[in-house]
Scaffold this active site. Structure first.
Site, mmCIF file in Angstrom:
data_model
loop_
_atom_site.group_PDB
_atom_site.id
_atom_site.type_symbol
_atom_site.label_atom_id
_atom_site.label_comp_id
_atom_site.label_asym_id
_atom_site.label_seq_id
_atom_site.Cartn_x
_atom_site.Cartn_y
_atom_site.Cartn_z
ATOM 1 N N ASP A 199 0.842 -1.207 0.000
ATOM 2 C CA ASP A 199 0.000 0.000 0.000
ATOM 3 C C ASP A 199 0.871 1.249 0.000
ATOM 4 O O ASP A 199 2.080 1.215 -0.305
ATOM 5 C CB ASP A 199 -0.975 -0.063 1.193
ATOM 6 C CG ASP A 199 -2.295 0.645 0.916
ATOM 7 O OD1 ASP A 199 -2.342 1.882 1.041
ATOM 8 O OD2 ASP A 199 -3.275 -0.031 0.543
ATOM 9 N N ASP A 200 0.277 2.354 0.378
ATOM 10 C CA ASP A 200 0.879 3.696 0.379
ATOM 11 C C ASP A 200 2.238 3.717 1.101
ATOM 12 O O ASP A 200 2.454 2.953 2.039
ATOM 13 C CB ASP A 200 -0.106 4.608 1.121
ATOM 14 C CG ASP A 200 0.114 6.070 0.829
ATOM 15 O OD1 ASP A 200 1.115 6.409 0.188
ATOM 16 O OD2 ASP A 200 -0.744 6.872 1.258
ATOM 17 N N ASP A 238 -12.759 1.773 4.662
ATOM 18 C CA ASP A 238 -11.576 1.624 5.515
ATOM 19 C C ASP A 238 -11.947 1.048 6.870
ATOM 20 O O ASP A 238 -11.071 0.726 7.668
ATOM 21 C CB ASP A 238 -10.888 2.981 5.705
ATOM 22 C CG ASP A 238 -10.014 3.342 4.515
ATOM 23 O OD1 ASP A 238 -9.705 2.441 3.710
ATOM 24 O OD2 ASP A 238 -9.651 4.519 4.381
ATOM 25 N N ARG A 263 -6.246 16.352 3.655
ATOM 26 C CA ARG A 263 -5.202 15.332 3.786
ATOM 27 C C ARG A 263 -3.897 15.833 3.138
ATOM 28 O O ARG A 263 -3.198 15.087 2.465
ATOM 29 C CB ARG A 263 -5.647 14.028 3.136
ATOM 30 C CG ARG A 263 -5.061 12.795 3.818
ATOM 31 C CD ARG A 263 -5.300 11.535 3.008
ATOM 32 N NE ARG A 263 -4.915 10.355 3.777
ATOM 33 C CZ ARG A 263 -4.370 9.277 3.248
ATOM 34 N NH1 ARG A 263 -4.134 9.211 1.970
ATOM 35 N NH2 ARG A 263 -4.057 8.252 4.009
ATOM 36 N N LYS A 306 -4.068 -1.003 -6.832
ATOM 37 C CA LYS A 306 -5.126 -0.456 -5.975
ATOM 38 C C LYS A 306 -5.146 1.032 -6.283
ATOM 39 O O LYS A 306 -4.228 1.758 -5.909
ATOM 40 C CB LYS A 306 -4.817 -0.703 -4.509
ATOM 41 C CG LYS A 306 -5.844 -0.087 -3.567
ATOM 42 C CD LYS A 306 -5.490 -0.395 -2.118
ATOM 43 C CE LYS A 306 -6.420 0.325 -1.156
ATOM 44 N NZ LYS A 306 -5.996 0.111 0.238
ATOM 45 N N TRP A 307 -6.162 1.479 -6.998
ATOM 46 C CA TRP A 307 -6.255 2.859 -7.496
ATOM 47 C C TRP A 307 -7.080 3.656 -6.490
ATOM 48 O O TRP A 307 -8.303 3.560 -6.462
ATOM 49 C CB TRP A 307 -6.905 2.865 -8.878
ATOM 50 C CG TRP A 307 -6.987 4.195 -9.549
ATOM 51 C CD1 TRP A 307 -7.595 5.323 -9.064
ATOM 52 C CD2 TRP A 307 -6.471 4.553 -10.836
ATOM 53 N NE1 TRP A 307 -7.481 6.356 -9.968
ATOM 54 C CE2 TRP A 307 -6.797 5.908 -11.070
ATOM 55 C CE3 TRP A 307 -5.777 3.861 -11.823
ATOM 56 C CZ2 TRP A 307 -6.456 6.567 -12.250
ATOM 57 C CZ3 TRP A 307 -5.436 4.516 -13.004
ATOM 58 C CH2 TRP A 307 -5.773 5.861 -13.204
ATOM 59 N N ASP A 308 -6.389 4.432 -5.691
ATOM 60 C CA ASP A 308 -7.022 5.177 -4.597
ATOM 61 C C ASP A 308 -7.274 6.623 -5.025
ATOM 62 O O ASP A 308 -6.673 7.101 -6.011
ATOM 63 C CB ASP A 308 -6.065 5.134 -3.393
ATOM 64 C CG ASP A 308 -6.743 5.386 -2.052
ATOM 65 O OD1 ASP A 308 -7.916 5.784 -2.047
ATOM 66 O OD2 ASP A 308 -6.070 5.183 -1.021
ATOM 67 N N ALA A 309 -8.118 7.327 -4.315
ATOM 68 C CA ALA A 309 -8.398 8.746 -4.593
ATOM 69 C C ALA A 309 -8.954 9.347 -3.303
ATOM 70 O O ALA A 309 -10.117 9.130 -2.981
ATOM 71 C CB ALA A 309 -9.411 8.872 -5.724
ATOM 72 N N ASN A 310 -8.092 10.025 -2.563
ATOM 73 C CA ASN A 310 -8.458 10.437 -1.204
ATOM 74 C C ASN A 310 -8.860 11.892 -1.081
ATOM 75 O O ASN A 310 -8.724 12.471 -0.019
ATOM 76 C CB ASN A 310 -7.275 10.175 -0.269
ATOM 77 C CG ASN A 310 -7.081 8.701 -0.025
ATOM 78 O OD1 ASN A 310 -7.920 8.066 0.591
ATOM 79 N ND2 ASN A 310 -6.015 8.147 -0.550
HETATM 80 C C1 DGJ Z 1 -7.220 5.160 1.807
HETATM 81 C C2 DGJ Z 1 -7.488 3.718 1.512
HETATM 82 O O1 DGJ Z 1 -8.846 3.427 1.649
HETATM 83 C C3 DGJ Z 1 -6.654 2.871 2.470
HETATM 84 O O2 DGJ Z 1 -6.953 1.507 2.299
HETATM 85 C C4 DGJ Z 1 -5.201 3.149 2.219
HETATM 86 O O3 DGJ Z 1 -4.855 2.737 0.929
HETATM 87 C C5 DGJ Z 1 -4.913 4.633 2.399
HETATM 88 N N1 DGJ Z 1 -5.818 5.432 1.624
HETATM 89 C C6 DGJ Z 1 -3.493 4.948 2.024
HETATM 90 O O4 DGJ Z 1 -3.220 6.279 2.048
#
Ligand code: DGJ
Length: 699
Positions: free
Chosen positions: A342-343, A522, A419, A452-456
């Site tokens: 992961d990250d 999460d 964030r 795992k393509w994330d977007a926070n």
């Molecule tokens: C949000 C994701 O939902 C988590 O599982 C993890 O990948 C974090 N971001 C990492 O910054």
């Protein structure tokens, strides 16, 4: 038998699915009006219905019938699906029918409409797939003017209408970060009710799915009209209910207040807004949606998804080669098939404050690049996956220092950070091309099997200085994400993608068309997860639901739960493990390996079977999956009020005259008993009890 029929005398079209019919007609003013959505009708029956034009309720209302795509124009006062303004200031549309066509396979109807004065062409699209009751609808607008642009103030994919009933209830999904997909059922108020995301992302807060019934539907009985929008950016669905009359709802991409300018000759096409009528309750609706997702949305529906390990909860940003290898070694012992880092692996990303955008391995943490870790993961017999967040950037990054203009921003406005992040404007071709290039390099160089393509980060100050039509970015950013995913998958056919947006902020039919599974929250607490999974299952199948077993006490809720309960809850979808395996005892590792093996025995049924939500009464929640002669039951009992055992669990989809064998205990049960009396549940005592039962039809 073609799925679309046309009756020229009544100017009527009828679309047919196996258990449903949908009919529309052209009114005298050439607007397309809704006639029927529900149980099967013949063309003759639909024509009879079409002749029953509802009278206006009073002289204050002119249009009593429901438009398939309501416009501003005439005495229409409900929420419009299409709002346009021409260069001379005239608004609204007056229709002139311009013909229709039906594809050779008989499943795709296009109705063409022109404005009576201005050169504007609108095409209403309807598509039904053989064997499915889902109706896909979308709209295409074309500015045929040679000189002037047209301002599009709203362009929905479709408007839907439920038939006249005395009561209307809606089911929808609400939530937030860590509490996604909470199912709510509430009477539709006499008002306009808006479900929306203004975040540039599908959102945790509302999901673009809803179901309408007359207040009497239950899990396995009753009529349900449900719809889902295939879009991963901002969206809006407006339900409208008058004191008299029926419930209608219109929906599409973008939220209120956005304006798009259509240049001469330009077209704008909406995403699909799909609708489904089912006569047998919410469960049947979900099963029909699941089948549709499998057969018409996913690219690899027949693949069985691997058990994955993800490092996020174990390490946070504390990622390095030795630590990942230690986790990988333990994961492999458990039977994990895909290891996902992961990250925290790149640039100066040792916390959430810096480095996002600098996609080269951190040289302190990975002195020889990712090669050694990837090789070790493969040596251990697993596939390799990696976390990315391509749409975001930390201001403290080389990318941002080089391209501060690549982020969404507006002149004379701040750049709000959430964030510590800003959003890249992927509507910009240069930013999109750059993003595709580094992803392509990463996947190619390491033979990455899984992203795992994330977007926070939601959009804020979403401007595009210097661009003539800046609100376009709300559409074009999402389209660029789709294009990058599509291109990567075309060039790397083995690549699989998990959609994620800070948990379940991007789950929709649009993203599922180019990904394989979704990280839905999460929140990995198994008790909370039961409700989250229940909501998710309303539209999405278990085959796309990624679910991890993590540590106890849970990091989000501090709740302690047994390992077996955590596994049983995560087994309801695509099982993953996300705990700190280096801290698990030998006993826990041994039990986990057994539970992973148990999952592998049932996963073809879980991932590819039909799902029945058997019970969810607060004490016991149970789900059954059925594939051919195999049945898998997962039952969870988070609390045990008064120490009472739950009543036996009545199963679905078994034949009364057949006998069923419990593959683990050897017990046999007559089908009639399973249906009417139930399966006795051998639950351990106390709270957080759970069980997994495998039954096979024995004769
Ligand atoms: C949000 C994701 O939902 C988590 O599982 C993890 O990948 C974090 N971001 C990492 O910054």
């Amino acid at each position: 038998m073609p799925s679309v029929l046309f009756d020229p005398d009544h100017r009527l079209w009828l679309l047919r699915g196996p258990t449903t019919a949908y009919a529309v007609r052209l009114a005298e003013d050439d607007s397309v009006r809704h006639v029927h959505w529900g149980a099967p009708l013949t063309l003759g029956q639909a024509a009879e219905l079409a002749e029953r034009i509802s009278p206006a309720a009073s002289s204050f209302e002119a249009v009593a019938d429901v438009d398939e795509l309501a416009v501003e124009g005439g005495a229409r006062f409900g929420p419009p699906s299409l709002l346009v303004r021409f260069a001379d200031g005239t608004r609204g549309v007056e229709w002139r029918y311009a013909g229709h066509d039906i594809d050779d396979d008989g499943g795709h109807l296009r109705i063409h409409l022109d404005d009576r004065h201005y050169p504007l062409r609108v095409t209403l699209n309807y598509r039904v797939h053989a064997g499915s009751d889902v109706i896909e609808r979308w709209t295409l607008v074309e500015n045929r003017d040679e000189h002037d642009p047209v301002a599009v103030l709203r362009l929905d994919s479709a408007a839907w209408a439920a038939p006249h009933r005395t009561r209307y209830r809606m089911s929808h999904l609400v939530g937030g970060w860590n509490s996604e997909f909470q199912l709510r059922r509430t009477d539709v108020p006499v008002a306009e009710t808006v479900l929306t995301s203004r975040r540039g992302m599908t959102s945790h807060h509302a999901n673009p799915w809803l179901a309408v019934d007359d207040g009497t539907a239950v899990e396995e009985h009753g009529e349900v009209w449900s719809t889902a929008l295939a879009w991963s950016g901002s969206w809006r669905v407006t339900l409208h209910r008058d004191p008299v009359g029926r419930v209608t709802w219109t929906g599409g991409f973008g939220h209120e207040g956005l304006t798009w300018s259509l240049a001469p000759g330009e077209t704008l096409e909406t995403p699909v807004f799909a609708g489904l009528y089912t006569a047998n309750g919410f469960g049947a609706a979900s099963r029909a949606w699941h089948a549709y997702v499998r057969e018409h949305v996913l690219s690899h529906p027949d693949e069985t998804h691997p058990v994955l390990y993800n490092s996020w909860e174990a390490t946070g940003f504390d990622v390095d080669e030795a630590g990942q290898m230690a986790l990988a070694a333990r994961a492999a012992r458990l039977g994990v098939e895909l290891f996902v880092m992961d990250d925290g692996w790149f640039g100066a990303r040792t916390s959430e404050r810096a480095g996002l955008g600098d996609w080269t391995p951190n040289s302190d943490r990975f002195p020889s690049g990712l090669g050694p870790l990837v090789a070790e993961v493969r040596r251990l017999g697993m596939r390799f996956g990696i976390w990315v967040e391509p749409e975001s950037v930390n201001p403290d990054s080389d990318l941002y220092r080089a391209h501060p203009d690549w982020v969404l921003h507006m002149a004379n406005r701040g750049r709000t950070e959430m964030r510590n992040q800003l959003v890249l404007n992927l509507a910009r071709p240069d930013a999109a091309e750059w993003t595709h290039a580094w992803l392509d390099r990463l996947v190619g160089e390491y033979g990455v099997d899984f992203l795992k393509w994330d977007a926070n980060r939601p959009f804020t100050e979403a401007g595009w200085p210097g661009h003539g039509d800046p609100d376009r970015l709300w559409i074009e950013h999402t389209r660029a994400v789709y294009q990058i995913m599509d291109r990567l998958r075309a060039d790397h056919p083995g690549l699989r993608i998990e959609a994620c947006a800070g948990g379940g902020g991007r789950a929709d039919l649009g993203v599922l068309a180019r990904t394989d599974q979704v990280w839905i929250s999460d929140n990995t607490d198994p008790v909370d997860r039961i409700g989250i999974q229940h909501g998710f299952s309303q539209l999405y199948p278990a085959h796309v639901m990624s679910a991890w077993v993590t540590d106890s006490p849970n990091v989000a809720t501090a709740r302690r739960t047994p390992l077996r309960f955590r596994f049983h809850v995560a087994m309801a979808g695509v099982l993953g493990i996300g705990g700190d395996l280096t801290a698990w005892t030998e006993q826990e590792l041994k039990e986990s390996a057994e539970l992973v093996a148990a999952y592998k025995r049932v996963r073809p049924v879980v991932q590819h079977g039909r799902q029945h939500r058997l019970r969810g009464d607060g004490t016991l929640t149970a789900v059954q999956y059925t594939r051919d002669d195999d049945h898998v039951v997962l039952a969870w009992c988070p609390t045990r009020a008064f120490g009472h055992d739950p009543a036996p669990l009545r199963l679905a989809a078994v034949q009364p005259e057949a006998t069923y064998l419990d593959l683990d205990t050897g017990a046999t049960y007559p089908g009639a008993v399973l249906l009417h009396s139930g399966l006795p549940l051998d639950l351990p005592p106390g709270d957080h009890a759970s069980t997994l039962v495998r039954l096979r039809k024995a004769g």
